[in-house]
Write an enzyme that holds these catalytic residues in place. Structure first.
Site, PDB file in Angstrom:
ATOM      1  N   GLN A 133       0.798  -1.218   0.000  1.00 19.22           N
ATOM      2  CA  GLN A 133       0.000   0.000   0.000  1.00 19.22           C
ATOM      3  C   GLN A 133       0.828   1.264   0.000  1.00 19.22           C
ATOM      4  O   GLN A 133       0.333   2.334  -0.362  1.00 19.22           O
ATOM      5  CB  GLN A 133      -0.944   0.006   1.209  1.00 19.22           C
ATOM      6  CG  GLN A 133      -1.987  -1.091   1.168  1.00 19.22           C
ATOM      7  CD  GLN A 133      -2.867  -1.098   2.406  1.00 19.22           C
ATOM      8  OE1 GLN A 133      -2.524  -1.709   3.409  1.00 19.22           O
ATOM      9  NE2 GLN A 133      -3.999  -0.440   2.320  1.00 19.22           N
ATOM     10  N   ARG A 183       3.776   1.041  12.632  1.00 14.75           N
ATOM     11  CA  ARG A 183       3.442  -0.330  12.251  1.00 14.75           C
ATOM     12  C   ARG A 183       3.497  -0.450  10.734  1.00 14.75           C
ATOM     13  O   ARG A 183       2.835   0.310  10.022  1.00 14.75           O
ATOM     14  CB  ARG A 183       2.052  -0.709  12.761  1.00 14.75           C
ATOM     15  CG  ARG A 183       1.649  -2.130  12.380  1.00 14.75           C
ATOM     16  CD  ARG A 183       0.281  -2.492  12.938  1.00 14.75           C
ATOM     17  NE  ARG A 183      -0.089  -3.839  12.529  1.00 14.75           N
ATOM     18  CZ  ARG A 183      -1.098  -4.138  11.700  1.00 14.75           C
ATOM     19  NH1 ARG A 183      -1.851  -3.165  11.206  1.00 14.75           N
ATOM     20  NH2 ARG A 183      -1.355  -5.383  11.381  1.00 14.75           N
ATOM     21  N   HIS A 211       0.595  -9.302   5.164  1.00 15.88           N
ATOM     22  CA  HIS A 211      -0.537  -8.376   5.052  1.00 15.88           C
ATOM     23  C   HIS A 211      -1.111  -8.509   3.635  1.00 15.88           C
ATOM     24  O   HIS A 211      -0.940  -7.636   2.790  1.00 15.88           O
ATOM     25  CB  HIS A 211      -0.069  -6.948   5.329  1.00 15.88           C
ATOM     26  CG  HIS A 211      -1.183  -5.976   5.572  1.00 15.88           C
ATOM     27  ND1 HIS A 211      -1.313  -5.268   6.748  1.00 15.88           N
ATOM     28  CD2 HIS A 211      -2.222  -5.594   4.800  1.00 15.88           C
ATOM     29  CE1 HIS A 211      -2.380  -4.485   6.684  1.00 15.88           C
ATOM     30  NE2 HIS A 211      -2.955  -4.665   5.490  1.00 15.88           N
ATOM     31  N   ASN A 270      -2.021 -10.421   9.424  1.00 17.50           N
ATOM     32  CA  ASN A 270      -2.971  -9.333   9.585  1.00 17.50           C
ATOM     33  C   ASN A 270      -4.392  -9.820   9.336  1.00 17.50           C
ATOM     34  O   ASN A 270      -4.676 -10.426   8.300  1.00 17.50           O
ATOM     35  CB  ASN A 270      -2.644  -8.196   8.609  1.00 17.50           C
ATOM     36  CG  ASN A 270      -3.535  -6.989   8.817  1.00 17.50           C
ATOM     37  OD1 ASN A 270      -3.422  -6.290   9.830  1.00 17.50           O
ATOM     38  ND2 ASN A 270      -4.423  -6.738   7.874  1.00 17.50           N
ATOM     39  N   GLU A 271      -5.286  -9.564  10.294  1.00 20.52           N
ATOM     40  CA  GLU A 271      -6.715  -9.883  10.272  1.00 20.52           C
ATOM     41  C   GLU A 271      -7.044 -11.141   9.454  1.00 20.52           C
ATOM     42  O   GLU A 271      -7.753 -11.111   8.444  1.00 20.52           O
ATOM     43  CB  GLU A 271      -7.566  -8.684   9.823  1.00 20.52           C
ATOM     44  CG  GLU A 271      -7.240  -8.046   8.504  1.00 20.52           C
ATOM     45  CD  GLU A 271      -8.045  -6.760   8.271  1.00 20.52           C
ATOM     46  OE1 GLU A 271      -8.360  -6.044   9.247  1.00 20.52           O
ATOM     47  OE2 GLU A 271      -8.339  -6.479   7.095  1.00 20.52           O
ATOM     48  N   ASN A 312      -7.942  -5.063  14.719  1.00 22.30           N
ATOM     49  CA  ASN A 312      -8.360  -3.998  13.809  1.00 22.30           C
ATOM     50  C   ASN A 312      -9.861  -3.796  14.006  1.00 22.30           C
ATOM     51  O   ASN A 312     -10.635  -4.741  13.866  1.00 22.30           O
ATOM     52  CB  ASN A 312      -8.087  -4.386  12.352  1.00 22.30           C
ATOM     53  CG  ASN A 312      -6.605  -4.557  12.058  1.00 22.30           C
ATOM     54  OD1 ASN A 312      -5.759  -4.231  12.877  1.00 22.30           O
ATOM     55  ND2 ASN A 312      -6.291  -5.060  10.878  1.00 22.30           N
ATOM     56  N   TYR A 342     -13.277  -0.998  13.407  1.00 22.10           N
ATOM     57  CA  TYR A 342     -13.799   0.217  12.802  1.00 22.10           C
ATOM     58  C   TYR A 342     -15.237   0.529  13.175  1.00 22.10           C
ATOM     59  O   TYR A 342     -15.603   1.700  13.249  1.00 22.10           O
ATOM     60  CB  TYR A 342     -13.679   0.134  11.273  1.00 22.10           C
ATOM     61  CG  TYR A 342     -12.248   0.169  10.792  1.00 22.10           C
ATOM     62  CD1 TYR A 342     -11.603   1.379  10.539  1.00 22.10           C
ATOM     63  CD2 TYR A 342     -11.525  -1.000  10.606  1.00 22.10           C
ATOM     64  CE1 TYR A 342     -10.291   1.424  10.112  1.00 22.10           C
ATOM     65  CE2 TYR A 342     -10.204  -0.972  10.174  1.00 22.10           C
ATOM     66  CZ  TYR A 342      -9.592   0.246   9.932  1.00 22.10           C
ATOM     67  OH  TYR A 342      -8.279   0.280   9.521  1.00 22.10           O
ATOM     68  N   GLU A 361      -5.390  -1.217  14.124  1.00 21.01           N
ATOM     69  CA  GLU A 361      -6.021  -0.340  13.139  1.00 21.01           C
ATOM     70  C   GLU A 361      -7.316   0.215  13.713  1.00 21.01           C
ATOM     71  O   GLU A 361      -8.124  -0.525  14.258  1.00 21.01           O
ATOM     72  CB  GLU A 361      -6.351  -1.089  11.834  1.00 21.01           C
ATOM     73  CG  GLU A 361      -5.161  -1.470  10.996  1.00 21.01           C
ATOM     74  CD  GLU A 361      -5.584  -2.069   9.654  1.00 21.01           C
ATOM     75  OE1 GLU A 361      -6.731  -1.791   9.207  1.00 21.01           O
ATOM     76  OE2 GLU A 361      -4.789  -2.817   9.064  1.00 21.01           O
ATOM     77  N   TRP A 378      -5.045   3.968  11.646  1.00 18.02           N
ATOM     78  CA  TRP A 378      -4.932   3.647  10.237  1.00 18.02           C
ATOM     79  C   TRP A 378      -5.490   4.831   9.464  1.00 18.02           C
ATOM     80  O   TRP A 378      -6.652   5.184   9.643  1.00 18.02           O
ATOM     81  CB  TRP A 378      -5.719   2.371   9.901  1.00 18.02           C
ATOM     82  CG  TRP A 378      -5.512   1.992   8.463  1.00 18.02           C
ATOM     83  CD1 TRP A 378      -6.292   2.330   7.379  1.00 18.02           C
ATOM     84  CD2 TRP A 378      -4.423   1.241   7.938  1.00 18.02           C
ATOM     85  NE1 TRP A 378      -5.751   1.838   6.224  1.00 18.02           N
ATOM     86  CE2 TRP A 378      -4.599   1.153   6.535  1.00 18.02           C
ATOM     87  CE3 TRP A 378      -3.296   0.628   8.513  1.00 18.02           C
ATOM     88  CZ2 TRP A 378      -3.700   0.476   5.709  1.00 18.02           C
ATOM     89  CZ3 TRP A 378      -2.414  -0.032   7.699  1.00 18.02           C
ATOM     90  CH2 TRP A 378      -2.618  -0.108   6.313  1.00 18.02           C
TER      91      TRP A 378
END
Length: 511
Positions: A45, A100, A144, A189-190, A332, A334, A398, A441
Site C-alpha cells: 500500500q 506499524r 498483510h 494481519n486480520e 483492527n 472500525y 487499526e 490507520w
C-alpha cells in the site's frame, strides 16, 4: 461455556449503552505511562518500487493489475521505498511512539523460499535503523495480504499445508535479520477477514469464490470449504512461526510475538432471546474461530457443529502448538454491527460461512463514505476479550475513519471519530482492559485494497499529481500531534492550526 458467554454478552450490551462517550475530554497523560501510540501502513500500500531491486509480484500486485482497485496499483504508491527518511521525519514531527508496517515477502525472498534478496534486506534494515535512530518503535507484520505470486501459482498458497513451512522459513529470516531491533512481531494481519474476503466472497486477493456466494466473478474456488481450510493453515503457520521465535530468538532478543484479527463487535438488534443467541453465535464464528484455538486449543463447538466436515480438525499435537502461541493479540476495529437471527440460513443446502452463522448483519449508516461513530463497539470487544479470553495484552493495530480522498486537508470527521474511539479505549483501560497500544490507520493516504485512491484514511495527504509525491498534514495530523505532545486540543483548535498551514504557499499549491 456457551451459557456464560450469552449472559455476559447481554450484560455487556446494557452496560455499554451507559458508558459510551464518557471520556471525550482527556490527554495522553490519562493513559498508562508505557502505553504506545502510533500509526500504520502496509508494504504494497505504501512502498511502491514494485519492479525495482529484485522484488517479484505478490497476489495483491496481481489483483491490482487486474483492475480491481478502481484501476489503481501499488507500482508507485507513496514511494516510501525511496522516501522513508522523509516519512520518518514526519513521524517524529507528529510525535509517534511507534510505526506499524509490514515486510513484503516477495521483496525479501523473491522466489517465496530460498535466497534472500540483498536489496530487499537493505531496504528493511535502513527503514528499521532510521526509525530506531529517531526513537520510534518498529512494529512489524509479516503477512498483510501480499503472498508471493509464485507460491500461489505453485500450490495455491494458503490452501496447502506447504505454506506452513515456507511461511516459517520467511519468518525465520525476518527474526534473524531484524529481531535485534524489532521487539514486536505480528505474524498475520486480520486472518479472519482475509480468508472470508479472499476465499468466500472473493473480492480481495487471491480472489477465490464459487456461486452463488461470491460478490464478484472468481475464476476458481470453493466458498463452502476454502475459507475454513485457509484459516486452518493460517493458524498452523502462525503457531509454527511463534514456536520458532520463542524457541530460537525470544530469550536473546527479548521481543514479543502475536497475531492480528479483525475485531468485529456484534450487538443484538433486539432483546429477544433469538437475537441474543444469534449474536453469540456470530461472535463464536467471527472471533472465536481464531481466538478459541489460540486460547483453548480448538474451534468453538458451534463452529465445528455447523461447518461439519468442511472445517479441518486439529490433531492433538497441533492443538498444543496453537494453544497459547501468542504474547499479544492485535485488533483492527472500525465499527459495530447489529445481529438479527435468521434460522432459514441454517437450513439451506448451499453452505458457506455466512450460512453456517445463520444471522443477518445490519450496519448502522454513517455520513456518505464514512463510518458511524460507535466507540462502544471497541469497548465491547475489549471487555469481551477480558471476560472470555483471559484479558490478554492487546494492541489496537487499526482504527480510523474512511473519507473520500480530496485535497481540503480539513478532515474534521476523522478527528471526531479518532477522539471518540480513543475516549472509549481509555474507558476500557480504566475498566481493566489489558490494552497496550493504539495505532491509527493510516499514517499516509495509501492504496486501499478495494477503493484504490478513491478513499483515504491518512493523517497525511499525498499529492499523487506531484512528481515528488509531497505529503501534507491534515487536521487529524495536527490534532494527533497535539495529543501526543500532551496537549488537550479540541477539533476546532486543530482546525485553526490546519487553516494556518493551508495558508502557506506550499499548501495552496494543491487546493
Amino acid at each position: 461455556m456457551v451459557g456464560s458467554r450469552l449472559s455476559f454478552s447481554l450484560c455487556l450490551v446494557l452496560n455499554l449503552s451507559v458508558t459510551a462517550f464518557s471520556s471525550l475530554e482527556f490527554s495522553r497523560y490519562d493513559f498508562p505511562t508505557d502505553f504506545i501510540f502510533g500509526a500504520g501502513t502496509s508494504a504494497y500500500q505504501v512502498e511502491g518500487a514494485a519492479f525495482q531491486d529484485g522484488r517479484t509480484p505478490s497476489t495483491w500486485y496481481t489483483f491490482a493489475h487486474a483492475g480491481h482497485a478502481h484501476g489503481a496499483t501499488g507500482d508507485i504508491a507513496c514511494d516510501e521505498y525511496h522516501k522513508y527518511k522523509e516519512d520518518v521525519k514526519l513521524m517524529v514531527e507528529t510525535g509517534l511512539d511507534a510505526y506499524r508496517f509490514s515486510i513484503s515477502w516477495s521483496r525479501l525472498i523473491p522466489n517465496g523460499r530460498g535466497p534472500v534478496n540483498p536489496k530487499g534486506l537493505e531496504y528493511y534494515n535502513n527503514l528499521i535503523n532510521e526509525l530506531i535512530k529517531h526513537g520510534i518503535e518498529p512494529h512489524v507484520t509479516l503477512f498483510h495480504v501480499d503472498l508471493p505470486q509464485v507460491l500461489e501459482d505453485e500450490y495455491e498458497g494458503w490452501l496447502s499445508r506447504r505454506i506452513v513451512k515456507d511461511f516459517t522459513e520467511f519468518a525465520d529470516v525476518c527474526f534473524r535479520e531484524f529481531g535485534d531491533r524489532v521487539l514486536h512481531w505480528t505474524t498475520l494481519n486480520e486472518g479472519n477477514v482475509f480468508v472470508l474476503a479472499g476465499y468466500d466472497m472473493g473480492f480481495i486477493p487471491p480472489q477465490r469464490c464459487s456461486p452463488p456466494f461470491g460478490l464478484t466473478f472468481c475464476a476458481k474456488g470453493n466458498s463452502s470449504s476454502e475459507p475454513y481450510i485457509a484459516g486452518h493453515h493460517l493458524l498452523l503457520a502462525h503457531a509454527s512461526a511463534a514456536r520458532l521465535y520463542k524457541k530460537k530468538y525470544q530469550d536473546k532478543q527479548h521481543g514479543f510475538i502475536g497475531i492480528n484479527i479483525f475485531g468485529y463487535w456484534f450487538a443484538p438488534l433486539t432483546n429477544t432471546t433469538e437475537d441474543i443467541i444469534a449474536t453469540q453465535r456470530a461472535k463464536d464464528f467471527y472471533l472465536g474461530w481464531f481466538l478459541d484455538p489460540l486460547v483453548s486449543g480448538d474451534y468453538p463447538e458451534i463452529v465445528k457443529k455447523n461447518a461439519g466436515a468442511r472445517i479441518p480438525a486439529f490433531t492433538k499435537n497441533e492443538c498444543k502448538q496453537v494453544k497459547g502461541s501468542f504474547d499479544f493479540i492485535g485488533i483492527n476495529h472500525y465499527l459495530a454491527i447489529h445481529i438479527k437471527d435468521n434460522p432459514e440460513k441454517l437450513k439451506t443446502d448451499q453452505r458457506n460461512f455466512a450460512a453456517d452463522v445463520g444471522v443477518d448483519m445490519i450496519s448502522t449508516l454513517g455520513p456518505p463514505g464514512q463510518y458511524p461513530v460507535m466507540p462502544w463497539g471497541l469497548q465491547g470487544v475489549l471487555e469481551y476479550f477480558k471476560q472470555v479470553y483471559g484479558n490478554p495484552p492487546i494492541y489496537i493495530h487499526e482504527n480510523g475513519q474512511q473519507m473520500k480522498r480530496n485535497t481540503t486537508l480539513n478532515d474534521t470527521a476523522r478527528v471526531e471519530y479518532i477522539q471518540a474511539y480513543m475516549g472509549g479505549l481509555l474507558d476500557a483501560i480504566r475498566n481493566g482492559s489489558n490494552a497496550r497500544g493504539y495505532f491509527i490507520w493510516s499514517f499516509l493516504d495509501v492504496l486501499e485494497i478495494i477503493e484504490g485512491y478513491e478513499s483515504s484514511y491518512g493523517l497525511y495527504y499525498v499529492d499523487l499529481d506531484d512528481p515528488d509525491l509531497k505529503r501534507y498534514p491534515k487536521l487529524s495530523a495536527h490534532w494527533y500531534s497535539g495529543f501526543l505532545k500532551g496537549k488537550n486540543i479540541t477539533p476546532d483548535e486543530a482546525n485553526d492550526i490546519t487553516k494556518n498551514k493551508m495558508a502557506l504557499s506550499n499548501a495552496r499549491s494543491i487546493q
